[in-house]
Enzyme design. Structure first.
Site, PDB file in Angstrom:
ATOM      1  N   ASN A 150       0.850  -1.188   0.000  1.00 28.80           N
ATOM      2  CA  ASN A 150       0.000   0.000   0.000  1.00 28.80           C
ATOM      3  C   ASN A 150       0.891   1.245   0.000  1.00 28.80           C
ATOM      4  OD1 ASN A 150      -2.204   1.945   1.847  1.00 28.80           O
ATOM      5  ND2 ASN A 150      -2.772   0.995  -0.065  1.00 28.80           N
ATOM      6  N   GLY A 166       5.729   8.362   1.043  1.00 27.15           N
ATOM      7  CA  GLY A 166       6.743   8.098   2.067  1.00 27.15           C
ATOM      8  C   GLY A 166       7.581   6.879   1.692  1.00 27.15           C
ATOM      9  N   HIS A 167       6.917   5.798   1.249  1.00 26.17           N
ATOM     10  CA  HIS A 167       7.658   4.598   0.826  1.00 26.17           C
ATOM     11  C   HIS A 167       8.500   4.909  -0.416  1.00 26.17           C
ATOM     12  CE1 HIS A 167       4.018   2.566   2.695  1.00 26.17           C
ATOM     13  NE2 HIS A 167       5.010   1.999   3.341  1.00 26.17           N
ATOM     14  N   GLY A 176      11.607   4.623   7.333  1.00 21.80           N
ATOM     15  CA  GLY A 176      11.082   5.968   7.557  1.00 21.80           C
ATOM     16  C   GLY A 176      11.158   6.348   9.030  1.00 21.80           C
ATOM     17  N   VAL A 212       7.453  11.944   5.607  1.00 25.30           N
ATOM     18  CA  VAL A 212       6.824  12.645   4.480  1.00 25.30           C
ATOM     19  C   VAL A 212       5.397  12.979   4.905  1.00 25.30           C
ATOM     20  CG1 VAL A 212       6.172  12.512   2.050  1.00 25.30           C
ATOM     21  CG2 VAL A 212       8.259  11.378   2.850  1.00 25.30           C
ATOM     22  N   SER A 241       0.669   7.679   5.922  1.00 23.59           N
ATOM     23  CA  SER A 241       0.584   6.337   6.488  1.00 23.59           C
ATOM     24  C   SER A 241      -0.478   5.563   5.727  1.00 23.59           C
ATOM     25  CB  SER A 241       0.175   6.430   7.963  1.00 23.59           C
ATOM     26  OG  SER A 241      -0.298   5.178   8.415  1.00 23.59           O
TER      27      SER A 241
END
Ligand code: PAF
Length: 282
Positions: A32, A36-37, A149, A178, A187
């Site tokens: 998902n 950020g990832h 992160g 982020v 998230s």
């Protein structure tokens, strides 16, 4: 980009990379993927020749009444984004591959003390599940660099400690949180928020920012914590923890500590949000 469903397939390609003298960066995820990832992957691309991403929703880190069955699974979109970005290998194992005889009888890795506070106190299975799967993934991938992160500040600290204690030869790199434009930390669980909750959610970050200012002005930690908890409760959050901590030990900060982190977790409806902010008193 190659997608691997077995350890053997991934390791055979990793051996070829190693033999060619190329470096690797590893980004473990539960899928998902959000920006950020993707920033973790970008960082990996800037630091190493090949980036390996794992996508695995690890059942061992979820409690009995948590969201394992509803955790968002978006594999096709994730693979598309990773390919666009330039990841070289994606490891997508099943539970049978990761816990062949069942997770209950699998060997466990734990980081006592550092993993017992904060999220570890309210989710007792959480860090043991994370360290077990991350140690296993580290052993499978054996990357030069592994990237996480800083939103999961305690997770990062626990993983750094595990790597140090167990002499795991990967360099752990942390990447800043982020945020959405309104300050909400990105998230996968933000998807659970209703539209009303989504409007309130950035208050968590705003409250931490205000708290940081107060502490820098000299307000006592306990008073700053109580005020912030009251402010969040008034907005509809149910605060799990909100603590001013030493940024290394994650123990409650004392007057001699200079490098601090404010760690927070709070429920908004059914969604558990976490956030943190670092501050230096130097
Ligand atoms: O941060 C996460 O997504 C997970 O805790 C991790 C590190 C991939 C382990 O399952």
């Amino acid at each position: 980009m190659k997608v691997h469903h077995t350890i053997e397939s991934l390791q055979s390609d990793l051996l070829t990379i190693k033999k060619a003298g190329k470096t690797t960066a590893f980004v473990p995820t539960m899928g998902n993927l959000h920006q950020g990832h993707l920033d973790l992957v970008k960082k990996g691309l800037s630091l190493a020749d090949s980036v390996i991403v794992s996508i695995y929703v690890n059942p061992l880190q979820f409690g009995a009444n948590e969201d394992l069955s509803t955790y968002p699974r978006t594999l096709d979109d994730d693979l598309f984004a990773l390919k666009e970005l330039g990841a070289a290998h994606v490891f997508v194992p099943t539970d049978e591959i990761m816990y062949p005889e069942g997770k209950e009888v699998h060997s466990k890795v734990s980081v006592p003390k550092l993993g017992d506070r904060h999220c570890g106190a309210s989710r007792p299975q959480f860090f043991g599940g994370i360290t077990t799967i991350v140690a296993k993934l580290f052993n499978i991938v054996q990357a030069d660099i592994s990237i996480f992160g800083e939103k999961d500040f305690q997770q990062l600290a626990v993983i750094r400690k595990m790597v140090e204690d167990l002499c795991i030869s990967t360099k752990v790199v942390g990447i800043p949180i982020v945020r959405e434009d309104d300050g909400l930390a990105m998230s996968s669980r933000n998807n659970y928020l209703s539209s009303d909750e989504r409007m309130i959610a950035p208050t968590l970050h705003q409250t931490l920012l205000a708290m940081k200012e107060k502490i820098l002005e000299g307000v006592e930690y306990e008073k700053a914590e109580t005020d912030a908890i009251d402010a969040l409760n008034n907005k509809g959050f149910v605060v799990d923890y909100l603590n001013v901590c030493n940024s290394k030990s994650l123990e409650p900060a004392t007057s001699s500590d200079k490098e601090l982190v404010i760690l927070a977790a709070a429920m908004l409806g059914k969604t558990r949000l976490i956030d943190n902010i670092e501050l230096s008193l130097k």
